[in-house]
Design a protein around this motif. Structure first.
Motif, PDB file in Angstrom:
ATOM      1  N   UNK A 141       0.816  -1.121   0.092  1.00 29.10           N
ATOM      2  CA  UNK A 141      -0.060  -0.030   0.006  1.00 29.10           C
ATOM      3  C   UNK A 141       0.925   1.293   0.082  1.00 29.10           C
ATOM      4  N   UNK A 142       0.278   2.374  -0.531  1.00 28.39           N
ATOM      5  CA  UNK A 142       0.918   3.649  -0.312  1.00 28.39           C
ATOM      6  C   UNK A 142       1.015   4.098   1.189  1.00 28.39           C
ATOM      7  N   UNK A 143       1.885   4.793   1.353  1.00 28.55           N
ATOM      8  CA  UNK A 143       2.255   5.329   2.868  1.00 28.55           C
ATOM      9  C   UNK A 143       1.091   6.296   3.075  1.00 28.55           C
ATOM     10  N   UNK A 144       0.659   6.700   4.281  1.00 24.75           N
ATOM     11  CA  UNK A 144      -0.286   7.580   4.776  1.00 24.75           C
ATOM     12  C   UNK A 144       0.415   9.035   4.652  1.00 24.75           C
ATOM     13  N   UNK A 145      -0.414   9.956   4.489  1.00 20.86           N
ATOM     14  CA  UNK A 145       0.143  11.357   4.498  1.00 20.86           C
ATOM     15  C   UNK A 145       0.273  11.814   6.160  1.00 20.86           C
ATOM     16  N   UNK A 146       1.150  12.710   6.093  1.00 19.58           N
ATOM     17  CA  UNK A 146       1.219  13.415   7.583  1.00 19.58           C
ATOM     18  C   UNK A 146       0.218  14.085   7.860  1.00 19.58           C
ATOM     19  N   UNK A 147      -0.229  14.299   9.296  1.00 20.47           N
ATOM     20  CA  UNK A 147      -1.186  15.127   9.780  1.00 20.47           C
ATOM     21  C   UNK A 147      -0.593  16.327  10.661  1.00 20.47           C
ATOM     22  N   UNK A 148      -1.385  17.254  10.714  1.00 19.20           N
ATOM     23  CA  UNK A 148      -0.821  18.344  11.804  1.00 19.20           C
ATOM     24  C   UNK A 148      -1.395  18.056  13.237  1.00 19.20           C
ATOM     25  N   UNK A 149      -0.575  17.885  13.992  1.00 17.16           N
ATOM     26  CA  UNK A 149      -0.733  17.431  15.396  1.00 17.16           C
ATOM     27  C   UNK A 149      -0.219  18.628  16.334  1.00 17.16           C
ATOM     28  N   UNK A 150      -0.994  19.320  17.055  1.00 14.12           N
ATOM     29  CA  UNK A 150      -0.388  20.232  17.992  1.00 14.12           C
ATOM     30  C   UNK A 150       0.408  21.385  17.273  1.00 14.12           C
ATOM     31  N   UNK A 151      -0.455  21.591  16.199  1.00 15.34           N
ATOM     32  CA  UNK A 151       0.244  22.780  15.451  1.00 15.34           C
ATOM     33  C   UNK A 151       1.517  22.521  14.497  1.00 15.34           C
ATOM     34  N   UNK A 152       1.952  21.037  14.770  1.00 15.22           N
ATOM     35  CA  UNK A 152       3.250  20.617  14.164  1.00 15.22           C
ATOM     36  C   UNK A 152       2.823  19.614  13.137  1.00 15.22           C
TER      37      UNK A 152
END
Length: 161
Positions: A103-114
């Motif tokens: 599978x393709x990798x998951x995109x990053x998310x913004x956590x605690x403004x980072x």
């Protein structure tokens, strides 16, 4: 006739008695494309087929996330998955080794403004005979002081190896 080119004698092209000559065909037939991530088993080699041309491509890495409210943030895309092409001798009626599509990798998310990095793509394989590693996930960086991030050491995800 080119004097440096000497054709092979017919005897050199003979295989063991009763065995078909296995030379890569000018075109591949009976194509089957497996593109949905997962494992596939119980694939049977059709009659008259003595070779399989297999193209394996690892899943691409997920891209990183950058916080849009941070003025000094960088994020890179994920790396491409590696690829492998192999020609494998088979026999009609033989079960093909388990095929795993990464599978393709998951995109990053913004956590605690980072912004977070993306995850690596999955490996695609044909049993233990051949495999292609997935690409690495993208990375992100930001500055809370507003400092310039030029040369911050960010690199995009590299291709799988």
């Amino acid at each position: 006739m080119n004097p440096s080119f000497q054709p092979l004698p017919a005897a050199a092209l003979q295989l063991a008695p009763g065995k078909p000559i296995r030379i890569a065909p000018p075109e591949w037939r009976n194509n089957k494309i497996l593109s949905i991530p997962g494992s596939y088993s119980q694939e049977v080699v059709p009659l008259g087929v003595y070779q399989m041309g297999v193209l394996l491509i690892g899943g691409g890495g997920g891209g990183a996330a950058a916080n849009a409210s941070t003025l000094r943030a960088l994020a890179t895309g994920g790396g491409a998955g590696a690829y492998t092409f192999a020609i494998i001798d088979v026999e009609p009626g033989q079960l093909v080794p388990v095929i795993t599509v990464g599978a393709g990798g998951s995109g990053g998310k913004v956590t605690s403004n980072v912004g977070q990095s993306g995850s690596a793509g999955g490996t695609t394989s044909l049993g233990t005979r051949a495999s292609s590693t997935g690409g690495s996930g993208g990375t992100s960086s930001y500055s809370v002081t507003g400092a310039d991030l030029t040369g911050a050491g960010l690199t995009s995800g590299g291709a799988g190896v």
